[in-house]
Design a protein around this motif. Structure first.
Motif, PDB file in Angstrom:
ATOM      1  N   LYS A   1     -14.929  -7.467 -11.896  1.00 55.40           N
ATOM      2  CA  LYS A   1     -15.603  -8.531 -11.148  1.00 55.40           C
ATOM      3  C   LYS A   1     -15.797  -9.754 -12.040  1.00 55.40           C
ATOM      4  O   LYS A   1     -15.854  -9.650 -13.280  1.00 55.40           O
ATOM      5  CB  LYS A   1     -16.934  -8.038 -10.574  1.00 55.40           C
TER       6      LYS A   1
ATOM      7  N   SER B   1      -4.861   2.803  -0.820  1.00 53.04           N
ATOM      8  CA  SER B   1      -5.544   1.601  -0.347  1.00 53.04           C
ATOM      9  C   SER B   1      -5.672   0.539  -1.429  1.00 53.04           C
ATOM     10  O   SER B   1      -5.692   0.836  -2.619  1.00 53.04           O
ATOM     11  CB  SER B   1      -6.949   1.948   0.142  1.00 53.04           C
ATOM     12  N   ILE B   2      -5.789  -0.689  -0.978  1.00 55.48           N
ATOM     13  CA  ILE B   2      -6.127  -1.832  -1.834  1.00 55.48           C
ATOM     14  C   ILE B   2      -7.522  -2.273  -1.419  1.00 55.48           C
ATOM     15  O   ILE B   2      -7.836  -2.319  -0.225  1.00 55.48           O
ATOM     16  CB  ILE B   2      -5.127  -2.985  -1.617  1.00 55.48           C
ATOM     17  N   HIS B   3      -8.367  -2.609  -2.395  1.00 53.25           N
ATOM     18  CA  HIS B   3      -9.719  -3.068  -2.106  1.00 53.25           C
ATOM     19  C   HIS B   3      -9.908  -4.471  -2.675  1.00 53.25           C
ATOM     20  O   HIS B   3      -9.784  -4.676  -3.878  1.00 53.25           O
ATOM     21  CB  HIS B   3     -10.757  -2.120  -2.716  1.00 53.25           C
ATOM     22  N   LEU B   4     -10.195  -5.413  -1.782  1.00 53.12           N
ATOM     23  CA  LEU B   4     -10.514  -6.777  -2.185  1.00 53.12           C
ATOM     24  C   LEU B   4     -12.001  -6.970  -1.928  1.00 53.12           C
ATOM     25  O   LEU B   4     -12.434  -6.985  -0.772  1.00 53.12           O
ATOM     26  CB  LEU B   4      -9.692  -7.793  -1.380  1.00 53.12           C
ATOM     27  N   GLU B   5     -12.764  -7.086  -3.002  1.00 50.34           N
ATOM     28  CA  GLU B   5     -14.214  -7.198  -2.847  1.00 50.34           C
ATOM     29  C   GLU B   5     -14.612  -8.621  -2.452  1.00 50.34           C
ATOM     30  O   GLU B   5     -13.786  -9.544  -2.455  1.00 50.34           O
ATOM     31  CB  GLU B   5     -14.897  -6.744  -4.133  1.00 50.34           C
TER      32      GLU B   5
ATOM     33  N   THR C   1       0.814  -1.222   0.000  1.00 49.76           N
ATOM     34  CA  THR C   1       0.000   0.000   0.000  1.00 49.76           C
ATOM     35  C   THR C   1       0.848   1.272   0.000  1.00 49.76           C
ATOM     36  O   THR C   1       0.308   2.361   0.065  1.00 49.76           O
ATOM     37  CB  THR C   1      -0.946   0.028   1.213  1.00 49.76           C
TER      38      THR C   1
ATOM     39  N   VAL D   1      -5.156  -0.588  -6.118  1.00 54.32           N
ATOM     40  CA  VAL D   1      -5.862  -1.557  -6.957  1.00 54.32           C
ATOM     41  C   VAL D   1      -7.128  -2.058  -6.261  1.00 54.32           C
ATOM     42  O   VAL D   1      -7.157  -2.245  -5.052  1.00 54.32           O
ATOM     43  CB  VAL D   1      -4.932  -2.746  -7.291  1.00 54.32           C
ATOM     44  N   THR D   2      -8.180  -2.280  -7.061  1.00 55.43           N
ATOM     45  CA  THR D   2      -9.385  -2.959  -6.601  1.00 55.43           C
ATOM     46  C   THR D   2      -9.499  -4.275  -7.342  1.00 55.43           C
ATOM     47  O   THR D   2      -9.411  -4.310  -8.564  1.00 55.43           O
ATOM     48  CB  THR D   2     -10.645  -2.109  -6.875  1.00 55.43           C
TER      49      THR D   2
ATOM     50  N   ASP E   1      -6.772  -2.398 -11.757  1.00 60.29           N
ATOM     51  CA  ASP E   1      -8.029  -2.964 -11.262  1.00 60.29           C
ATOM     52  C   ASP E   1      -8.407  -4.225 -12.035  1.00 60.29           C
ATOM     53  O   ASP E   1      -8.185  -4.316 -13.248  1.00 60.29           O
ATOM     54  CB  ASP E   1      -9.160  -1.951 -11.392  1.00 60.29           C
TER      55      ASP E   1
ATOM     56  N   GLY F   1     -12.098  -7.028  -8.190  1.00 59.91           N
ATOM     57  CA  GLY F   1     -13.550  -7.107  -8.221  1.00 59.91           C
ATOM     58  C   GLY F   1     -14.133  -8.380  -7.645  1.00 59.91           C
ATOM     59  O   GLY F   1     -13.479  -9.424  -7.576  1.00 59.91           O
ATOM     60  N   GLU F   2     -15.384  -8.265  -7.244  1.00 57.07           N
ATOM     61  CA  GLU F   2     -16.126  -9.349  -6.607  1.00 57.07           C
ATOM     62  C   GLU F   2     -16.000 -10.658  -7.376  1.00 57.07           C
ATOM     63  O   GLU F   2     -16.105 -10.689  -8.606  1.00 57.07           O
ATOM     64  CB  GLU F   2     -17.601  -8.937  -6.502  1.00 57.07           C
TER      65      GLU F   2
END
Length: 79
Positions: A61, A22-26, A5, A41-42, A58, A44-45
């Motif tokens: 999903k 931030s990093i987003h792990l859905e 991060t 980075v995200t 990114d 996706g779900e």
């Protein structure tokens, strides 16, 4: 797995300044062994990240991504 991060500025006179993101792990994300996720980075779900991949952008999903840098190879099909 490595979740990074923090980064440094590119300008050589300012490299000791940290830049964080931030990093987003859905929901439902699966990260394989030895995956590296870079700042901002995200993922996706329901996505799957293959072993030893490096996530630089990114991930959409319901996707399967692999490689360094990771590339989408297919969508996940639900039965």
């Amino acid at each position: 797995m490595t979740l990074i991060t923090a980064n440094h500025q590119e300008n050589p006179t300012k490299r000791d300044n940290l830049v964080t993101s931030s990093i987003h792990l859905e929901k439902g994300v699966w990260l394989g062994a030895n995956v590296t996720v870079l700042p901002g980075v995200t993922v996706g779900e329901n996505s799957i990240v293959g072993a030893s991949s490096v996530i630089t952008k990114d991930v959409p999903k319901n996707s399967v991504v692999v490689g360094s840098p990771a590339k989408k190879i297919r969508d996940i099909k639900f039965d």
